[in-house]
Motif scaffolding. Structure first.
Motif, short mmCIF file in Angstrom:
data_model
loop_
_atom_site.label_atom_id
_atom_site.label_comp_id
_atom_site.label_asym_id
_atom_site.label_seq_id
_atom_site.Cartn_x
_atom_site.Cartn_y
_atom_site.Cartn_z
N MET A 1 12.84 74.35 43.94
CA MET A 1 11.69 74.40 44.84
C MET A 1 11.84 75.58 45.78
N HIS A 2 10.75 76.28 46.05
CA HIS A 2 10.78 77.51 46.82
C HIS A 2 11.04 77.22 48.30
N SER A 3 11.70 78.16 48.96
CA SER A 3 11.98 78.05 50.39
C SER A 3 10.69 78.18 51.18
N LEU A 4 10.61 77.46 52.31
CA LEU A 4 9.48 77.57 53.21
C LEU A 4 9.67 78.69 54.21
N ASN A 5 10.82 79.36 54.18
CA ASN A 5 11.19 80.27 55.26
C ASN A 5 11.20 81.74 54.85
N ILE A 6 10.98 82.01 53.57
CA ILE A 6 10.95 83.38 53.10
C ILE A 6 10.23 83.41 51.76
N GLN A 7 9.63 84.52 51.42
CA GLN A 7 8.93 84.64 50.16
C GLN A 7 9.88 84.43 48.99
N TYR A 8 9.43 83.68 48.01
CA TYR A 8 10.27 83.36 46.86
C TYR A 8 10.64 84.63 46.09
N ASN A 9 11.92 84.74 45.76
CA ASN A 9 12.41 85.86 44.97
C ASN A 9 13.10 85.30 43.74
N PRO A 10 12.49 85.44 42.56
CA PRO A 10 13.08 84.87 41.35
C PRO A 10 14.45 85.44 41.03
N ARG A 11 14.74 86.64 41.52
CA ARG A 11 16.05 87.24 41.25
C ARG A 11 17.19 86.37 41.80
N LEU A 12 16.96 85.71 42.92
CA LEU A 12 18.00 84.88 43.51
C LEU A 12 18.25 83.63 42.66
N ASP A 13 17.18 83.05 42.12
CA ASP A 13 17.36 81.92 41.20
C ASP A 13 18.12 82.35 39.96
N ARG A 88 18.87 69.25 51.58
CA ARG A 88 19.15 70.02 50.36
C ARG A 88 20.38 69.51 49.62
N ILE A 89 21.44 69.18 50.33
CA ILE A 89 22.70 68.91 49.63
C ILE A 89 23.18 67.46 49.70
N VAL A 90 22.83 66.72 50.75
CA VAL A 90 23.45 65.42 50.96
C VAL A 90 23.06 64.38 49.91
N PRO A 91 21.79 64.26 49.50
CA PRO A 91 21.47 63.18 48.54
C PRO A 91 22.33 63.22 47.28
N LEU A 92 22.40 64.36 46.62
CA LEU A 92 23.18 64.44 45.39
C LEU A 92 24.67 64.39 45.68
N TYR A 93 25.10 65.05 46.74
CA TYR A 93 26.52 65.04 47.10
C TYR A 93 26.99 63.62 47.42
N LEU A 94 26.17 62.87 48.15
CA LEU A 94 26.53 61.49 48.48
C LEU A 94 26.63 60.64 47.22
N TYR A 343 17.65 66.82 39.08
CA TYR A 343 16.82 67.56 40.05
C TYR A 343 15.52 66.82 40.33
N ASN A 344 14.85 66.36 39.29
CA ASN A 344 13.56 65.72 39.46
C ASN A 344 13.67 64.37 40.16
N VAL A 345 14.74 63.62 39.88
CA VAL A 345 14.88 62.27 40.43
C VAL A 345 15.54 62.27 41.81
N ILE A 346 16.54 63.13 42.01
CA ILE A 346 17.33 63.06 43.24
C ILE A 346 17.00 64.18 44.20
N ARG A 352 11.04 68.12 49.24
CA ARG A 352 9.66 68.13 49.73
C ARG A 352 9.57 67.74 51.20
N MET A 353 10.64 67.21 51.75
CA MET A 353 10.64 66.81 53.15
C MET A 353 11.09 67.94 54.08
N ARG A 354 11.48 69.07 53.52
CA ARG A 354 11.93 70.19 54.35
C ARG A 354 10.76 70.80 55.13
N ARG A 355 11.11 71.55 56.16
CA ARG A 355 10.08 72.25 56.93
C ARG A 355 10.61 73.60 57.37
N ASN A 356 9.72 74.42 57.84
CA ASN A 356 10.10 75.74 58.33
C ASN A 356 11.02 75.61 59.53
#
Length: 369
Positions: A1-13, A88-94, A343-346, A352-356
């Motif tokens: 999912m794309h960041s809300l804080n900077i324009q998406y750059n596919p090169r980073l993915d 971003r990290i806690v749900p799957l890490y937990l 990714y889709n389930v967890i 989707r709950m993230r914000r700027n």
């Protein structure tokens, strides 16, 4: 999912995909040899034999991306930044941590819950099994998240020389720690002393890119080629001089993380600046690989071990190298499907709950903490 804080750059993915793939190949090679099959031995195959270098790419890329965001936003609201990182990290890490404590239930102690915050140290439940072993990096990532807004603020105020000062201090601590640690290779591989400089080098690369983007775009193809050769040579040198798997203590590792991260930082600069588009199918595949890279990274060791124990060696052709290619291709595809499901389930519902977390409406060129 794309960041809300900077324009998406596919090169980073695409770079995330590369990092996850290198780590996958590293662990596949270990499992493959563990089954009694022949493995690679040439230093020029070190990107697979020592594919843990993908972790160095991950760390460097994190510093690069977050510094790009800081330079774009100019301010960071600390509370919202950490909120996004937790989502971003806690749900799957937990989930992985709970699996680890379930595996080790007979040895579990209540204080082991503190290993949620230091999965890279001591006898962490996640490190007790190959199934969850990859989770050691998460604590280091989160440590960086906790201090990054401060580092970004000071770096924007004082320039790259501030981050360079940190590198000098870390080099001192690396050298001092070597004199008192009998397993220095593992220390440099998995702790703050050995890895924090890679985040900083990534941040410096982002600041350099912001200043020299035009020149980098002109020279990007040559830079990608040169940096790729440098990464291969660096990794071959490490494999020949002080392999992670066979040399528990070597002064080479005092400098290794900086050498490794320097090569990857140059590669990141070249790849991000590279303008020609890849073939559509290849680009979509790599972009998706970057999107699911967190699940891919945390789950691949468990799947590889499950396949090794449940299926073992497969020899459909009778040609060793072809059989290895078939096995790695099949296990990679299965891991891809599993990571996409994870990714889709967890991950995605929480993302989707993230914000700027920027405060770009204010003109002040410092981080708001």
């Amino acid at each position: 999912m794309h960041s809300l804080n900077i324009q998406y750059n596919p090169r980073l993915d695409q770079l995330r995909w590369l990092a996850a793939t290198l780590v996958f190949l590293f662990h596949f090679h270990l499992e493959y040899r563990g089954l009694g099959a022949g493995g690679l031995s040439s230093p020029w195959a070190a990107l697979i034999i020592e594919g843990h270098t993908g972790v160095g790419l991950f760390f460097t890329l994190s510093g690069f991306l977050f510094m790009q965001i800081a330079l774009h936003q100019r301010q960071i609201v600390y509370r919202d930044f950490l909120r996004n990182r937790i989502l971003r990290i806690v749900p799957l890490y937990l989930l992985v941590f709970l699996v680890a404590t379930s595996i080790g239930r007979d040895k579990f102690q209540p204080q082991d819950l503190l290993y949620l915050f230091v999965s890279n140290l001591g006898l962490a439940p996640t490190s007790g099994s190959v199934i969850t072993g990859a989770a050691w990096t998460i604590s280091l990532e989160f440590l960086f998240y906790m201090v990054f807004p401060f580092l970004a603020r000071f770096a924007m105020e004082r320039g790259m020389r501030y981050l360079a000062g940190w590198l000098v201090l870390l080099l001192f601590f690396k050298a001092a720690a070597y004199t008192v640690n009998t397993n220095s290779t593992l220390m440099y591989f998995s702790t703050f002393v050995g890895r924090f400089d890679q985040f900083l080098i990534g941040m410096m690369a982002a600041m350099f890119y912001a200043r020299r983007a035009g020149a980098l775009q002109r020279w990007a193809p040559l830079l990608v080629l040169a940096a790729g050769v440098l990464v291969v040579v660096d990794t071959a040198l490490m494999h020949r001089v002080a392999s992670f798997l066979s040399v528990p203590r070597s002064p080479f590792w005092i400098l290794w993380s900086m050498i490794e991260s320097g090569g990857w930082a140059l590669f990141i600069l070249g790849w991000v600046a590279f303008r020609p588009r890849l073939p559509g199918g290849v680009e979509r595949l790599m972009n998706h690989g970057g999107k699911i890279s967190f699940s891919f990274y945390l789950l691949h060791m468990g799947l590889l071990h499950l396949l090794a124990q449940g299926v073992g060696l497969v020899r459909p052709s009778g040609i060793p190298w072809l059989d290895a290619v078939i096995m790695v291709g099949a296990s990679y595809a299965i891991t891809w499907v599993l990571a996409t499901l994870s990714y889709n389930v967890i991950e995605e519902p929480f993302l989707r709950m993230r914000r700027n977390y920027g405060a770009a409406r204010s003109p002040a060129p410092v981080a708001q903490l």
